[in-house]
Design a protein around this motif. Structure first.
Motif, PDB file in Angstrom:
ATOM      1  N   HIS A  18      -9.482 -13.033 -12.915  1.00 58.23           N
ATOM      2  CA  HIS A  18      -8.185 -13.232 -13.570  1.00 58.23           C
ATOM      3  C   HIS A  18      -7.052 -12.574 -12.777  1.00 58.23           C
ATOM      4  O   HIS A  18      -5.961 -13.125 -12.681  1.00 58.23           O
ATOM      5  CB  HIS A  18      -8.201 -12.726 -15.007  1.00 58.23           C
ATOM      6  CG  HIS A  18      -7.069 -13.264 -15.829  1.00 58.23           C
ATOM      7  ND1 HIS A  18      -6.864 -14.615 -16.007  1.00 58.23           N
ATOM      8  CD2 HIS A  18      -6.055 -12.651 -16.468  1.00 58.23           C
ATOM      9  CE1 HIS A  18      -5.786 -14.791 -16.749  1.00 58.23           C
ATOM     10  NE2 HIS A  18      -5.265 -13.618 -17.038  1.00 58.23           N
ATOM     11  N   GLY A  19      -7.328 -11.408 -12.184  1.00 60.68           N
ATOM     12  CA  GLY A  19      -6.337 -10.738 -11.340  1.00 60.68           C
ATOM     13  C   GLY A  19      -5.971 -11.593 -10.140  1.00 60.68           C
ATOM     14  O   GLY A  19      -4.809 -11.702  -9.750  1.00 60.68           O
ATOM     15  N   ARG A  20      -6.999 -12.222  -9.558  1.00 57.98           N
ATOM     16  CA  ARG A  20      -6.786 -13.077  -8.404  1.00 57.98           C
ATOM     17  C   ARG A  20      -5.964 -14.310  -8.795  1.00 57.98           C
ATOM     18  O   ARG A  20      -5.051 -14.715  -8.091  1.00 57.98           O
ATOM     19  CB  ARG A  20      -8.141 -13.512  -7.835  1.00 57.98           C
ATOM     20  CG  ARG A  20      -8.164 -13.533  -6.327  1.00 57.98           C
ATOM     21  CD  ARG A  20      -9.563 -13.615  -5.771  1.00 57.98           C
ATOM     22  NE  ARG A  20     -10.491 -14.346  -6.604  1.00 57.98           N
ATOM     23  CZ  ARG A  20     -11.777 -14.025  -6.754  1.00 57.98           C
ATOM     24  NH1 ARG A  20     -12.267 -12.990  -6.125  1.00 57.98           N
ATOM     25  NH2 ARG A  20     -12.566 -14.745  -7.530  1.00 57.98           N
ATOM     26  N   ALA A  21      -6.299 -14.887  -9.951  1.00 60.48           N
ATOM     27  CA  ALA A  21      -5.592 -16.083 -10.415  1.00 60.48           C
ATOM     28  C   ALA A  21      -4.097 -15.796 -10.617  1.00 60.48           C
ATOM     29  O   ALA A  21      -3.262 -16.673 -10.419  1.00 60.48           O
ATOM     30  CB  ALA A  21      -6.211 -16.597 -11.712  1.00 60.48           C
ATOM     31  N   LEU A  22      -3.777 -14.559 -11.000  1.00 58.06           N
ATOM     32  CA  LEU A  22      -2.378 -14.204 -11.232  1.00 58.06           C
ATOM     33  C   LEU A  22      -1.716 -13.650  -9.982  1.00 58.06           C
ATOM     34  O   LEU A  22      -0.534 -13.307 -10.002  1.00 58.06           O
ATOM     35  CB  LEU A  22      -2.272 -13.184 -12.378  1.00 58.06           C
ATOM     36  CG  LEU A  22      -2.657 -13.677 -13.768  1.00 58.06           C
ATOM     37  CD1 LEU A  22      -2.660 -12.533 -14.773  1.00 58.06           C
ATOM     38  CD2 LEU A  22      -1.709 -14.753 -14.260  1.00 58.06           C
ATOM     39  N   GLY A  23      -2.466 -13.523  -8.890  1.00 54.41           N
ATOM     40  CA  GLY A  23      -1.896 -13.057  -7.624  1.00 54.41           C
ATOM     41  C   GLY A  23      -1.620 -11.568  -7.561  1.00 54.41           C
ATOM     42  O   GLY A  23      -0.756 -11.121  -6.819  1.00 54.41           O
ATOM     43  N   MET A  24      -2.358 -10.763  -8.340  1.00 57.02           N
ATOM     44  CA  MET A  24      -2.111  -9.310  -8.378  1.00 57.02           C
ATOM     45  C   MET A  24      -2.549  -8.631  -7.086  1.00 57.02           C
ATOM     46  O   MET A  24      -3.560  -8.981  -6.492  1.00 57.02           O
ATOM     47  CB  MET A  24      -2.888  -8.681  -9.528  1.00 57.02           C
ATOM     48  CG  MET A  24      -2.404  -9.093 -10.892  1.00 57.02           C
ATOM     49  SD  MET A  24      -3.328  -8.186 -12.144  1.00 57.02           S
ATOM     50  CE  MET A  24      -3.088  -9.249 -13.561  1.00 57.02           C
ATOM     51  N   LYS A  25      -1.732  -7.654  -6.660  1.00 60.39           N
ATOM     52  CA  LYS A  25      -2.047  -6.860  -5.460  1.00 60.39           C
ATOM     53  C   LYS A  25      -1.878  -5.377  -5.777  1.00 60.39           C
ATOM     54  O   LYS A  25      -0.828  -4.969  -6.286  1.00 60.39           O
ATOM     55  CB  LYS A  25      -1.073  -7.206  -4.329  1.00 60.39           C
ATOM     56  CG  LYS A  25      -1.299  -8.552  -3.666  1.00 60.39           C
ATOM     57  CD  LYS A  25      -2.010  -8.357  -2.332  1.00 60.39           C
ATOM     58  CE  LYS A  25      -2.386  -9.660  -1.645  1.00 60.39           C
ATOM     59  NZ  LYS A  25      -2.901 -10.728  -2.502  1.00 60.39           N
ATOM     60  N   LEU A  26      -2.897  -4.603  -5.441  1.00 59.61           N
ATOM     61  CA  LEU A  26      -2.800  -3.150  -5.641  1.00 59.61           C
ATOM     62  C   LEU A  26      -1.887  -2.574  -4.567  1.00 59.61           C
ATOM     63  O   LEU A  26      -2.090  -2.807  -3.381  1.00 59.61           O
ATOM     64  CB  LEU A  26      -4.197  -2.537  -5.515  1.00 59.61           C
ATOM     65  CG  LEU A  26      -4.272  -1.029  -5.725  1.00 59.61           C
ATOM     66  CD1 LEU A  26      -4.226  -0.693  -7.202  1.00 59.61           C
ATOM     67  CD2 LEU A  26      -5.526  -0.459  -5.089  1.00 59.61           C
ATOM     68  N   SER A  27      -0.866  -1.801  -4.964  1.00 58.52           N
ATOM     69  CA  SER A  27       0.017  -1.222  -3.940  1.00 58.52           C
ATOM     70  C   SER A  27      -0.114   0.292  -3.857  1.00 58.52           C
ATOM     71  O   SER A  27       0.071   0.863  -2.785  1.00 58.52           O
ATOM     72  CB  SER A  27       1.472  -1.637  -4.164  1.00 58.52           C
ATOM     73  OG  SER A  27       1.846  -1.430  -5.494  1.00 58.52           O
TER      74      SER A  27
END
Lengths: 141, 167
Positions: A18-27
């Protein structure tokens, strides 16, 4: 150790479907704190008349970020699940801008971890949303 | 006395209004969220897909996906109720509903979710109940469940700012 923590968190954010589907990136990842970015995308629009991102997408970002902050806390260091999460929406995020969330796990007891988070767009002075939540802690170490 | 409308006409009008309302929101398409209607009662379905998974080890639905699903259900319930009255008293003609003249959506002020059970990798359902809807603010309760209606996976309460409705 620092590398382990970062790897774990990166897998948690960018490796989960789900994180990938929403394009989330840990900064950013620190003990008990995390920062995650979610770029603007057309398929995340919740209000077609204004192009503003759906509250639900911001909720998912907040939930993920809070979970990572709990998992990275020195007194916990394990997976966690959300018990309760409240999100307050201060204003609409500006269409086209990346949303960044920072979460801090400020207290961990034997069974519960307490977290707060803030979401911003490119204007760091005016938060888009804030969240407070409680997450499971303890359990299997 | 006026003859009652044929049932197909009534159903067609209501179903196409609901479709028009839902069809304009890209995020609903992305999540795959669907809405089912019986009279004025709307049930939301989030059919299972791998992208909704938050923990692949269990596996479990992402808490954020569940929250988003419930918030969408609350928003659509509120909008549907606004649309319903205008539709039924003839103020709105479905044939003339376009993405540009659809009623504005309410805005979420806050949303609180209680997670009760881990979401399984299968379809989830939700229904929203409007507790109060005034001119400016509305309070909505939502329940989500999977296989067993008696065992909700989550419940939520949200407060919403209603769109201004001119005359």
């Amino acid at each position: 150790m620092a590398v382990d923590l970062e790897n774990m968190a990166r897998v948690f954010v960018e490796g989960l479907p789900h994180g990938r589907a929403l394009g989330m990136k840990l900064s950013v990842i620190e003990p008990g704190a995390a920062e995650i970015e979610m770029p603007y995308a057309e398929h995340l629009i919740g209000d077609p008349q204004t192009g503003v991102i759906a509250g639900g997408a911001v909720s998912a970002l907040m939930d993920t970020c809070c979970g990572v902050a709990v998992s990275s806390h020195p007194d916990h260091r394990s997976t966690t699940a959300t018990l309760n999460l409240r999100i307050d929406y201060m204003r609409s995020a500006t269409p086209g801008q990346t949303i960044t969330t920072r979460a801090e796990c400020y207290n961990v007891t034997r069974s519960v971890a307490f977290v707060r988070a803030t979401a911003y767009d490119e204007d760091r002075d005016r938060p888009v949303a804030t969240a407070t939540g409680s997450f499971t802690a303890g359990g299997k170490k | 006395m006026k003859k009652p409308e044929p049932v197909q006409v009534v159903k067609q009008r209501r179903d196409s209004a609901l479709r028009a309302l839902v069809g304009t929101v890209p995020y609903l398409q992305f999540m795959g969220i669907e809405f089912d209607r019986r009279g004025d009662e709307v049930t939301a379905t989030m059919p299972y897909k791998d992208e909704l998974i938050g923990n692949p080890m269990l596996p479990a639905l992402h808490g954020g996906a569940t929250a988003a699903f419930m918030e969408a259900t609350a928003l659509m319930e509120l909008s549907w109720q606004m649309l319903w009255s205008d539709l039924e008293n003839g103020k709105i003609d479905v044939a003339e509903l376009t993405p540009d003249n659809m009623p504005r959506l309410p805005k979420t002020i806050n949303f609180t979710v209680d997670y009760l059970l881990s979401g399984l990798p299968r379809d989830a359902y939700a229904r929203a109940r409007v507790i109060r809807s005034g001119r400016r603010y509305a309070t909505v309760h939502v329940e989500a469940w999977q296989d067993n209606r008696q065992k909700p996976i989550a419940q939520a309460v949200g407060h919403f700012l209603m769109p201004s409705r001119d005359a």
